[in-house]
Structure formats: C-alpha cells, structure tokens
Write a protein that holds these residues in place. Structure first.
Motif, PDB file in Angstrom:
ATOM      1  N   ILE A   1       0.842  -1.198   0.000  1.00 54.13           N
ATOM      2  CA  ILE A   1       0.000   0.000   0.000  1.00 54.13           C
ATOM      3  C   ILE A   1       0.880   1.251   0.000  1.00 54.13           C
ATOM      4  O   ILE A   1       0.631   2.209  -0.739  1.00 54.13           O
ATOM      5  CB  ILE A   1      -0.938  -0.010   1.228  1.00 54.13           C
ATOM      6  CG1 ILE A   1      -1.972  -1.125   1.088  1.00 54.13           C
ATOM      7  CG2 ILE A   1      -1.635   1.329   1.373  1.00 54.13           C
ATOM      8  CD1 ILE A   1      -2.837  -1.314   2.314  1.00 54.13           C
ATOM      9  N   GLY A   2       1.934   1.215   0.814  1.00 62.95           N
ATOM     10  CA  GLY A   2       2.836   2.367   0.842  1.00 62.95           C
ATOM     11  C   GLY A   2       3.475   2.611  -0.519  1.00 62.95           C
ATOM     12  O   GLY A   2       3.557   3.749  -0.982  1.00 62.95           O
ATOM     13  N   ALA A   3       3.905   1.536  -1.167  1.00 59.52           N
ATOM     14  CA  ALA A   3       4.548   1.693  -2.474  1.00 59.52           C
ATOM     15  C   ALA A   3       3.569   2.271  -3.489  1.00 59.52           C
ATOM     16  O   ALA A   3       3.913   3.176  -4.257  1.00 59.52           O
ATOM     17  CB  ALA A   3       5.084   0.345  -2.955  1.00 59.52           C
ATOM     18  N   VAL A   4       2.326   1.765  -3.469  1.00 59.05           N
ATOM     19  CA  VAL A   4       1.316   2.312  -4.384  1.00 59.05           C
ATOM     20  C   VAL A   4       1.097   3.782  -4.084  1.00 59.05           C
ATOM     21  O   VAL A   4       0.980   4.619  -4.989  1.00 59.05           O
ATOM     22  CB  VAL A   4       0.007   1.508  -4.264  1.00 59.05           C
ATOM     23  CG1 VAL A   4      -1.100   2.192  -5.050  1.00 59.05           C
ATOM     24  CG2 VAL A   4       0.203   0.101  -4.759  1.00 59.05           C
ATOM     25  N   GLY A   5       1.054   4.103  -2.792  1.00 59.60           N
ATOM     26  CA  GLY A   5       0.835   5.498  -2.418  1.00 59.60           C
ATOM     27  C   GLY A   5       1.912   6.420  -2.984  1.00 59.60           C
ATOM     28  O   GLY A   5       1.620   7.500  -3.488  1.00 59.60           O
ATOM     29  N   VAL A   6       3.164   5.985  -2.924  1.00 63.62           N
ATOM     30  CA  VAL A   6       4.243   6.811  -3.482  1.00 63.62           C
ATOM     31  C   VAL A   6       4.016   7.028  -4.970  1.00 63.62           C
ATOM     32  O   VAL A   6       4.286   8.098  -5.513  1.00 63.62           O
ATOM     33  CB  VAL A   6       5.613   6.144  -3.231  1.00 63.62           C
ATOM     34  CG1 VAL A   6       6.716   6.907  -3.920  1.00 63.62           C
ATOM     35  CG2 VAL A   6       5.891   6.058  -1.752  1.00 63.62           C
ATOM     36  N   LEU A   7       3.477   5.996  -5.626  1.00 62.74           N
ATOM     37  CA  LEU A   7       3.313   6.107  -7.076  1.00 62.74           C
ATOM     38  C   LEU A   7       2.105   6.948  -7.472  1.00 62.74           C
ATOM     39  O   LEU A   7       2.135   7.621  -8.493  1.00 62.74           O
ATOM     40  CB  LEU A   7       3.192   4.706  -7.695  1.00 62.74           C
ATOM     41  CG  LEU A   7       4.423   3.829  -7.559  1.00 62.74           C
ATOM     42  CD1 LEU A   7       4.148   2.443  -8.101  1.00 62.74           C
ATOM     43  CD2 LEU A   7       5.606   4.445  -8.296  1.00 62.74           C
ATOM     44  N   ILE A   8       1.024   6.910  -6.663  1.00 66.37           N
ATOM     45  CA  ILE A   8      -0.183   7.594  -7.142  1.00 66.37           C
ATOM     46  C   ILE A   8      -0.390   8.969  -6.530  1.00 66.37           C
ATOM     47  O   ILE A   8      -1.078   9.793  -7.124  1.00 66.37           O
ATOM     48  CB  ILE A   8      -1.462   6.751  -6.916  1.00 66.37           C
ATOM     49  CG1 ILE A   8      -1.731   6.535  -5.432  1.00 66.37           C
ATOM     50  CG2 ILE A   8      -1.390   5.444  -7.665  1.00 66.37           C
ATOM     51  CD1 ILE A   8      -3.089   5.912  -5.176  1.00 66.37           C
ATOM     52  N   ARG A   9       0.179   9.237  -5.379  1.00 71.15           N
ATOM     53  CA  ARG A   9      -0.114  10.539  -4.771  1.00 71.15           C
ATOM     54  C   ARG A   9       0.726  11.627  -5.421  1.00 71.15           C
ATOM     55  O   ARG A   9       1.822  11.386  -5.908  1.00 71.15           O
ATOM     56  CB  ARG A   9       0.170  10.499  -3.259  1.00 71.15           C
ATOM     57  CG  ARG A   9      -0.825   9.666  -2.495  1.00 71.15           C
ATOM     58  CD  ARG A   9      -2.246  10.120  -2.694  1.00 71.15           C
ATOM     59  NE  ARG A   9      -2.494  11.451  -2.189  1.00 71.15           N
ATOM     60  CZ  ARG A   9      -3.241  11.714  -1.117  1.00 71.15           C
ATOM     61  NH1 ARG A   9      -3.796  10.753  -0.447  1.00 71.15           N
ATOM     62  NH2 ARG A   9      -3.432  12.966  -0.730  1.00 71.15           N
TER      63      ARG A   9
ATOM     64  N   SER B   1      -3.362  22.201   3.738  1.00 68.25           N
ATOM     65  CA  SER B   1      -4.355  21.192   4.084  1.00 68.25           C
ATOM     66  C   SER B   1      -5.466  21.140   3.043  1.00 68.25           C
ATOM     67  O   SER B   1      -6.355  20.330   3.123  1.00 68.25           O
ATOM     68  CB  SER B   1      -4.943  21.518   5.450  1.00 68.25           C
ATOM     69  OG  SER B   1      -5.519  22.797   5.400  1.00 68.25           O
ATOM     70  N   ARG B   2      -5.379  21.996   2.061  1.00 68.13           N
ATOM     71  CA  ARG B   2      -6.430  22.033   1.038  1.00 68.13           C
ATOM     72  C   ARG B   2      -6.480  20.705   0.278  1.00 68.13           C
ATOM     73  O   ARG B   2      -5.566  19.910   0.328  1.00 68.13           O
ATOM     74  CB  ARG B   2      -6.130  23.168   0.056  1.00 68.13           C
ATOM     75  CG  ARG B   2      -4.851  22.917  -0.694  1.00 68.13           C
ATOM     76  CD  ARG B   2      -4.539  24.010  -1.666  1.00 68.13           C
ATOM     77  NE  ARG B   2      -3.168  23.888  -2.121  1.00 68.13           N
ATOM     78  CZ  ARG B   2      -2.761  22.986  -2.998  1.00 68.13           C
ATOM     79  NH1 ARG B   2      -3.615  22.122  -3.497  1.00 68.13           N
ATOM     80  NH2 ARG B   2      -1.502  22.929  -3.357  1.00 68.13           N
ATOM     81  N   GLU B   3      -7.552  20.555  -0.418  1.00 72.37           N
ATOM     82  CA  GLU B   3      -7.712  19.364  -1.239  1.00 72.37           C
ATOM     83  C   GLU B   3      -6.561  19.287  -2.229  1.00 72.37           C
ATOM     84  O   GLU B   3      -6.177  20.288  -2.818  1.00 72.37           O
ATOM     85  CB  GLU B   3      -9.007  19.479  -2.046  1.00 72.37           C
ATOM     86  CG  GLU B   3     -10.238  19.604  -1.206  1.00 72.37           C
ATOM     87  CD  GLU B   3     -10.953  18.283  -1.079  1.00 72.37           C
ATOM     88  OE1 GLU B   3     -11.221  17.678  -2.120  1.00 72.37           O
ATOM     89  OE2 GLU B   3     -11.203  17.873   0.055  1.00 72.37           O
ATOM     90  N   ASP B   4      -6.049  18.098  -2.381  1.00 68.63           N
ATOM     91  CA  ASP B   4      -5.121  18.011  -3.491  1.00 68.63           C
ATOM     92  C   ASP B   4      -5.563  16.866  -4.357  1.00 68.63           C
ATOM     93  O   ASP B   4      -5.925  15.806  -3.885  1.00 68.63           O
ATOM     94  CB  ASP B   4      -3.676  17.947  -3.003  1.00 68.63           C
ATOM     95  CG  ASP B   4      -3.100  16.576  -2.932  1.00 68.63           C
ATOM     96  OD1 ASP B   4      -2.815  16.027  -3.993  1.00 68.63           O
ATOM     97  OD2 ASP B   4      -2.913  16.097  -1.804  1.00 68.63           O
ATOM     98  N   SER B   5      -5.650  17.123  -5.587  1.00 70.09           N
ATOM     99  CA  SER B   5      -6.387  16.242  -6.471  1.00 70.09           C
ATOM    100  C   SER B   5      -5.710  14.894  -6.577  1.00 70.09           C
ATOM    101  O   SER B   5      -4.492  14.775  -6.474  1.00 70.09           O
ATOM    102  CB  SER B   5      -6.468  16.868  -7.849  1.00 70.09           C
ATOM    103  OG  SER B   5      -5.184  16.923  -8.389  1.00 70.09           O
ATOM    104  N   LEU B   6      -6.515  13.894  -6.753  1.00 69.20           N
ATOM    105  CA  LEU B   6      -5.980  12.548  -6.916  1.00 69.20           C
ATOM    106  C   LEU B   6      -5.886  12.160  -8.381  1.00 69.20           C
ATOM    107  O   LEU B   6      -5.707  11.001  -8.697  1.00 69.20           O
ATOM    108  CB  LEU B   6      -6.874  11.549  -6.192  1.00 69.20           C
ATOM    109  CG  LEU B   6      -6.548  11.321  -4.715  1.00 69.20           C
ATOM    110  CD1 LEU B   6      -7.513  10.343  -4.111  1.00 69.20           C
ATOM    111  CD2 LEU B   6      -5.145  10.811  -4.553  1.00 69.20           C
ATOM    112  N   THR B   7      -6.023  13.143  -9.256  1.00 66.46           N
ATOM    113  CA  THR B   7      -5.970  12.796 -10.669  1.00 66.46           C
ATOM    114  C   THR B   7      -4.589  12.266 -11.026  1.00 66.46           C
ATOM    115  O   THR B   7      -3.581  12.720 -10.494  1.00 66.46           O
ATOM    116  CB  THR B   7      -6.249  14.021 -11.536  1.00 66.46           C
ATOM    117  OG1 THR B   7      -5.417  15.082 -11.070  1.00 66.46           O
ATOM    118  CG2 THR B   7      -7.694  14.422 -11.444  1.00 66.46           C
ATOM    119  N   ALA B   8      -4.603  11.349 -11.922  1.00 69.57           N
ATOM    120  CA  ALA B   8      -3.346  10.702 -12.264  1.00 69.57           C
ATOM    121  C   ALA B   8      -2.496  11.631 -13.119  1.00 69.57           C
ATOM    122  O   ALA B   8      -3.006  12.471 -13.840  1.00 69.57           O
ATOM    123  CB  ALA B   8      -3.623   9.411 -13.025  1.00 69.57           C
TER     124      ALA B   8
END
Lengths: 101, 256, 551
Positions: free
Chosen positions: A18-26, B91-98
C-alpha cells in the motif's frame, strides 16, 4: 489456537505494498513522504515478527535502528519540503517535473 | 519455563482477536493514508496506523519497541509532518488525478503483484502451528530438543528492555555509535536547508575575489524556470565589463 | 537466542574496540565536527577554542604514554594538535579557507592511515581480512581500496569547489563538514561486514548527499533534485531494508558472510531467499543507478552544484559498488545462480539505455549523468563475473571512472564559472581557440570515458571485458562494445564542437576568472588519466590484490 506468524508477515507485506502504491499515485510530496514512512514501518513489523520466529532479539534491535534512520530522514526531508515551498507555493509533485527525463 | 509456555498457548485466542481487530485498523488506516484527499487527514491516518502497529509490537513480545513506536513515530515524526502541513497551509484538497493516464491503474496492479509475491514469499513457510515460535530451520537451530518458546523465554529471562539494551551496547555498539553521525547530519541538514534568511555577505569569504552573482540566484524570487535544462541557447545577459580584479592576489588565496 | 541467553547472566562482554581499524572513520568524523565548530565560532573564539583543543590533545598524548600506546599514536596526537593550531592561527579570519584546508588535511590523513593499514595487512599485521567489532567491520582489500579512492576524490572535490561555491553564493560553512561526513559514510559502507551496517552507512552518505545536493537554496533545480533524490532514496532504502529483513528472517543473522552460508543451505525457505535477494538487488540497483532504477540520476546530477556532482559520481559509485560486491560476490557466491542472470540483464539494459539516452541530451551535466548510468553498467559486469578477476576489474574500473568523471565535471565547474549558467554542447564551440588547455583536457577526459586506447578508460574497459570473457559472459562483453560505440558518438560530438567549429560561442569571449585550485585538480586528474592509461600495471595489481573479502 494461536496466530501463525505468517499472518503478521502478510499484514506487513500488505502495508508495504500500500505504501509503495501510495508513493506512485499521490501527487502531494508530503503524502508521498508519509507513504515511505509507512513502508519503513511495515518492514519494522516484518523484522519484529521474524525476531519472534527466530527467537532472538536482533530483529528488534534492527527495527530500533530503522526508527532512528527514519527520524533523521524525516527531518531532512521536511526541511527540503519547506524550502521547496518557499520557492514555489505548491506541493504538486508534477511541478517537480521541470526536470523530467 | 512452564508458566511461560502455558501463557503462550492460553493467550492464543486473545492474540487472535487482537490481531484481527488491530490488523484491520492498520490496513484501513493505510488505505486511508493513500486515499484521503486532505493531507492532514492522511497524516492522522498515519498516526492511527503507527498506533496499531505499536499494539502488534506489544503482542509480538517487543514491548520496548512498542513504546518507542508511540513516542518517536506517533509522537514526534507525525507531529513534525502535521507541523509542516500547518506551517505551509497545504491542508487544502489536493487532487488525486493521475499524472499519466492510467497511472493509478498501473500502480495498483503493480501494488497487488508486489503484495502477492511478497506475501507468498514471506508467509509461506510460517503458516503452520509450529510457526508460532519458529520455522523448521529455526527449530533445528535450537537443537537441544526443548520446546520452542519463541521470544517469551528470552524476555522472561531478562526482560525485553534489558535484552535489547545489552545487545545494543555489545554486538551493536559500533552501529549505535555510527548513528551519531546520522543524527549530526540530520541536524546540520535541517539548519542548512531551513534557515529562513541569511546574510549574503556571510556566504562570501572576506578578502576573496568573487564574480557577480548569477542571474536569479541572488534574489529570493528566483524564477521557477531558471536552471531548467533548456539552457541551450547562449545567453547574452552576462553583465560584462567587470574586469577580474587582482587575479594574482586571488590566485594566491585559492591555493589550498 | 542461545548466545544472548548465555551472555546476559554471566555479565556482558564488552567488545574490544579496534581503534586502529576504525581510525579512518574517526579521523573523518572528528575533522568534520572540528570544522563545524570552528565555522560557528567567531574569529576570536575560534582561536581560543582551538588553543583549548590543542591543550586537550596534548594531555591526551601525555596520558597515552604511560597507557602504553605506541609512539606513533602519541606523535600523531601531538602532530594533529600542532597542525590544527597553526592552521587556525594562520587562517582565523578566513573560515571557509580554513575549513577547506582542514578537510584536505583530514582526507590526506585518511589516505595515510589506509596506506599504513594496507602495509600492516600485507605484513600479516593487525588488519588483515578479519572482521572486527562484533563482526560489524571488515577491514579488507575492498575496504582499503575504497578508502583510497574516496579520500582522493574528496581532495579533488575540495579543490574544484572553492571558487565555484563562492561565485554561486553557496559557500556555506556546513559544506566541508558535510563532505567529510559523506566520506565517513562511504568508508563505513565499504567496510560494512553486517547488513545493518550497510543500511546505516548507505543512509549516512545519502542523507549528507541530499543536503549537499540542495545546497543552492534559491535554485529550483537544486531543490527539486535534492527532494527527488531524497524521496527515491528513501523509497529504495525501504526495499533494501525489506530484503535485509527477509535475509534475517531466513537465517536469524545479518552478518553478511554467515547469512550467505545459511542462505545457501537447502533447508532455508526458498521463497525468503529469492525475495530477499531480489529486494536487496532493487535497493542496490537504485544506489548504483542501474536501469530501470536510474530515474533519479540525471535530475540529481544536473541539479546539484557541479563539484557535488563530481563527488557524487566519483565517490558514491565506488562505495556503493564496494558494498554491492561484498554482499553479492562476497557473501552470496553460492547463490550466484539466482542473482547473476538478474544482474547481467540489468547491466546489459543499463549499458544500452544509458548510452542511448546520453546521445539525445544537450545539457552537458545531464549528458554526463546518463553516461554515469552507462558506466555503472560496465562496472556491474565485473560483479557478475563472480571471480577475483572480476572484482579486481570492477575496483579498477571504479577508480578509473572516479578520475575521469572528476576531471570532466571539474572542467564543467570551471566553464560554468565563466559562463555563469549551465553548459550546453553548443556553448563549447570554439573553446579550442579561447582556452586551449581546457579544451585539450576536456577532450582527454571524454576520450577516456569513451575508452580510447592510451587512456585509463581503455585499460579499465579491457579489464572488464577480460573478466567477462573469463567468466563465459561473452554476450555481456559484446553489449559493452556496442554501448561503447553508441557512447563514443556523443563524446566525439562534444570534441568536434570544441575543436572544429569555427563560429565561436559566447563562452569563448568570457574572460577567464582565476581558479588555480580547480585547474590544479583538473590537471591532476588529467595526469592520472594518462599515467594510468600508459603505465597501469602497479595499480591494476593493487586492485586485484584488493579483491578479497573478510570471511
């Protein structure tokens, strides 16, 4: 009945992934950094579980050192983030893409 | 020895329920960390995760680490994260768009594959009942035919804290000392990077010849694009007409 | 478990500290702290604190005489006290110069100590190939060789950086301590006999390098490079650590040699062995920048201040490869059938991709960054040869690469001072006319990087090819040649721009600022390239004899 040690290892593997995915998608650099912390923590869980399996304390000592390293890394990382923000008021990691290969 | 063994087996059901509940919390908070849009919420999820893992440490006979986990991770590291988040006001929204189309899907697939392979590789040998205190290899290692008690016996003999402490200052003393270098670097690094304002004169040695500052490097408002790789075209902006004063003197000073 | 249980009741056995073996690390770290303190103190306090320190050292020397210490140690203590007293009194108004001089002195001392250790080891003395300090430290050939290279690279870096850092207004007092701490981490990494020490040393050198990369606080490229480095570095450390955890889980120990033997035991769970090796491999591949784990390299190399880039390219690679060699070739020789195919494929991809991507770069720092990736691939061949010849070839290659890259980045440092911005290939047009010596030396470094006979680059590549053929890896040798041909294109493109282009670039008009220290450093590197290219046997011999691991 007791909990097989493997369950802990599976949990740790899940947290690591999960952590690795998080680094990639956030995109927020701070959250990416938090995800790395999560990965280090899951490794610590693995180490502590193996310490029980191996019946020696070395694994716990290793985990202790990992905590020290993580703390030092966070200090430098957050100092860099603060400085980066001062230069540009945005956490967007895509901005860091001016340097993309 | 026997009371410890009894304890280890009797505590089984409690351990199972603890594992189920706390494990679920750990998994849920980890997912929350990567799915929450608000960075502050993500940080709070991280605290929850660290606390859950601390409980698991206690269950796994690592009492010292459980306490350290709460103090250092939940108490210091996440607070540092939150502090920076508050300081910067992000702390604002930050988009999760790829970033790249399909990146999220790709990352999730990679994550699932990673999980499956890691879980299969690590947990495979340790799912049987004997795994509570060791794999077959570990059992062979103990050799003397005693029932394997896992860490319970080690901890019962000296106590977890004493055991870890002894190890730290005997076998691991060099590693322990070496971490001091790490901490010094972290402290210096934070100072170097974090100092808010500095005296430009401080960065130039008195009495040495120095060229004028590069464009955009002396003022705080350096343009973001500066220093980007598109520096191909020769730029005519060099403030010329500054003869390099006293080359001989400067040469003498640069000799090291 | 049993060891611990027996140890505790009987009273704890404090490990004996092998001061002689760890003296290089102590020297570097101590000098770093000293420079840091001297920098923070004002001119007057600087002098008085140094006098106090000299007195302390004198007392220590006096105490050491009845303590039965060797006369050399007493002489060393006294010498150190007198030297730093003299230096400080001489330079107390010039804190940066003082820091630079003290740093060079510490690095020279490190070379001296390493030479002494080498001598002692050759005579069967105290530092042989045994592990020390509860099996945490191994002072063996690989460790000593790395100490030489790292300290040498550090000296050249100090010379290169002084004027450059002044001009960019980033000549912070913390730079020299950080440089020394990085060097400490590198020597620790090269002598780590335990996976925990590998992890800690990697973190020490990385952490210091993150800060040094971000030294230019107002330069976005520097800050972004530093953060990218940190994020990916921490990410890869997590993988390395997971691998270490699995090795511990499979064997119950993190001592490299012991764990290696235990891992090859058929009773060890195969899943743990495979996954542990794979994860550690990912971690190391990140650190030495093998494709596809190289993404950070060009950005970081480009963003970092150029002298820091030079140090990173030269010294980090040596230290990381030393640990890579110790863990894989040294510790897991029995398991070579698992990791050799994987590393071979990585090395092949790295050579080709690194060279191909370097061709399309315009910025010279970035181009040299990709070229560094390709060179990591070449050095990795010596690793997969899994032989003493291979290890020796890799060590010599790393030494050669350290000299060449320090020289090339050193030239860029000088040119960047003249042009006041990053250098592109087009900026070099007509350099032959405006600065013939720079142009000739740059051409020399590029030819050496390309592997033209007569330079050290050729000798090093030849050694690698020999090791590959020796180990039956002919296909890797072929890939190396193909990659070298691709790479030759961009090295020669730069040379053509410097010598053949008639229309001089703007750079050519810029007056040459004085930078005798940097020129000296570059000239030293140039002499090294030629000397080792023409007369290599002594050093090759040294590298091959250094190809030993502590048991």
């Amino acid at each position: 009945m007791s909990v097989p040690a493997g369950y802990y290892l599976i949990l740790a593997a899940a947290l690591f992934s999960i952590g690795a995915v998080g680094v990639l998608i956030r995109r927020s650099v701070i959250v990416m950094f938090m995800c790395v912390e999560l990965m280090l923590n899951s490794v610590n869980l693995t180490l502590v579980t193996f310490a029980r399996i191996q019946a020696n304390l070395d694994g716990q000592v290793l985990a202790f050192f990992v905590i020290v390293v993580a703390a030092a890394e966070v200090v430098v990382g957050l100092a860099l983030v603060v400085n980066l923000f001062r230069l540009r008021a945005s956490t967007d990691a895509d901005g860091v893409g001016a340097l993309r290969a | 020895m026997t009371p410890v063994l009894a304890q280890a087996t009797e505590g089984g059901a409690a351990e199972l329920w603890t594992f189920i509940i706390v494990g679920a919390v750990a998994l849920g908070s980890a997912l929350g960390l990567i799915l929450m849009r608000n960075a502050v919420h993500a940080a709070l999820m991280l605290v929850l995760n660290f606390l859950a893992i601390a409980v698991l440490y206690a269950v796994l006979q690592a009492q010292f680490l459980a306490v350290i986990q709460v103090i250092v991770y939940a108490g210091a590291i996440v607070v540092l994260f939150l502090f920076v988040l508050m300081l910067l006001g992000v702390s604002r929204e930050d988009s999760l768009t790829a970033r790249v189309p399909g990146q999220k899907t790709m990352a999730s697939i990679v994550g699932v594959l990673l999980f499956v392979s890691l879980a299969a590789a690590t947990a495979g040998p340790f799912l049987g009942d004997a795994s509570v205190c060791g794999s077959e290899a570990a059992l062979e290692g103990t050799g003397d035919g005693e029932p394997c008690l896992g860490l319970a016996a080690v901890n019962a003999a000296e106590g977890n804290l004493r055991g870890v402490g002894f190890l730290l200052f005997t076998d691991y003393v060099w590693a322990f000392e070496v971490t001091s270098v790490l901490l010094v670097i972290a402290a210096i690094g934070a100072i170097v990077l974090g100092r808010r304002r500095e005296d430009p004169a401080e960065l130039v040695e008195p009495g040495s010849t120095v060229l004028p500052a590069r464009p955009g490097e002396d003022d705080a408002a350096a343009a973001p694009g500066d220093g980007a790789p598109d520096a191909g075209a020769p730029d005519a902006g060099r403030p010329d007409g500054r003869p390099d004063a006293e080359p001989s003197r400067a040469e003498g000073e640069e000799r090291t | 478990m049993s060891a611990l249980a027996q140890q505790l009741p009987a009273g704890v056995e404090i490990p004996e500290i092998p001061w002689a073996a760890i003296s290089p690390e102590l020297t570097l770290f101590g000098a770093g702290i000293l420079v840091l303190l001297l920098d923070t103190a004002g001119p007057r306090r600087r002098t008085s604190s140094v006098i106090a320190l000299a007195i302390l050292l004198g007392i220590a020397a006096l105490a050491a005489i009845p303590g039965g210490a060797a006369p050399e140690i007493v002489a060393l203590l006294v010498g150190a006290g007198v030297l730093q007293l003299a230096l400080t009194l001489w330079l107390h108004t010039r804190p940066r110069l003082l820091g630079a001089v003290l740093t060079v002195v510490a690095l020279v001392a490190t070379i001296g100590i390493a030479a002494w250790q080498y001598q002692a080891a050759a005579n069967g003395g105290m530092v042989g190939t045994e592990s020390l300090l509860a099996d945490m430290v191994a002072v063996d050939g690989v460790a000593l060789f790395t100490r030489f290279v790292v300290a040498g690279a550090g000296i050249l870096t100090v010379l290169l950086g002084f004027a450059y850092l002044q001009d960019r207004r980033i000549h912070r007092g913390e730079y020299y301590p950080l440089l020394l701490f990085t060097a400490t981490g590198m020597t620790l990494l090269a002598s780590a006999a335990d996976l925990l020490m590998v992890f800690l040393a990697v973190e020490i050198l990385s952490l210091a390098l993150y800060v040094m990369t971000g030294l230019a606080r107002r330069d976005m490229a520097s800050q972004e490079g530093a953060f990218k480095y940190l994020l990916l570095g921490a990410f890869s450390s997590a993988f390395l650590l997971y691998g270490i955890a699995l090795v511990y889980g499979a064997t119950g120990t993190t001592h490299i040699a012991t764990a290696g033997v235990a891992l090859s035991d058929p009773g060890t769970p195969a899943g743990l062995v495979f996954a542990g090796i794979a994860l550690m491999l990912v971690g190391f591949a990140f650190k030495v920048a093998l494709v596809p784990f190289h993404m950070w390299t060009p950005d970081v190399y480009q963003g970092a201040p150029t002298p820091v880039t030079a140090f990173m390219a030269a010294a980090t690679k040596v230290a990381a490869f030393a640990a890579f060699l110790r863990v894989f070739t040294g510790g897991m020789e029995q398991l070579a059938w698992i990791w050799v195919p994987a590393v071979s494929v990585l090395a092949a991809i790295t050579m080709l991709v690194g060279a191909a991507l370097a061709v399309v770069q315009d910025d010279l720092k970035r181009m040299l960054g990709y070229s560094a990736v390709a060179h990591a691939g070449y050095a990795a061949i010596g690793l997969v040869a899994v032989s003493e010849i291979g290890t020796g070839a890799t060590l010599f290659y790393l030494l050669a690469y350290a000299i060449m890259s320090l020289g090339a980045f050193g030239i860029l440092t000088i040119l960047e001072r003249r042009q006041r911005k990053a250098i592109a290939v087009a900026d070099l047009r007509g350099l032959w006319q405006s600065a013939p010596s720079l142009a000739v030396m740059f051409a020399l470094f590029l030819l050496s990087l390309a592997g033209i006979p007569g330079t050290v680059g050729f000798i090093a590549k030849f050694g690698i090819v020999r090791a590959a053929v020796d180990a039956g890896l002919v296909w890797l040798a072929v890939v190396l040649v193909i990659s070298s041909v691709i790479a030759a294109y961009f090295y020669i493109r730069v040379i053509v721009a410097m010598f053949m282009d008639d229309e001089p670039a703007h750079l050519a008009d810029a007056p040459v600022p004085p930078a005798s220290a940097a020129s000296t450093a570059v000239s030293v590197a140039a002499v090294g390239v030629i000397a080792l290219g023409v007369l290599p046997p002594a050093v090759i011999d040294l590298a091959e004899r250094a190809a030993t691991f502590a048991g």
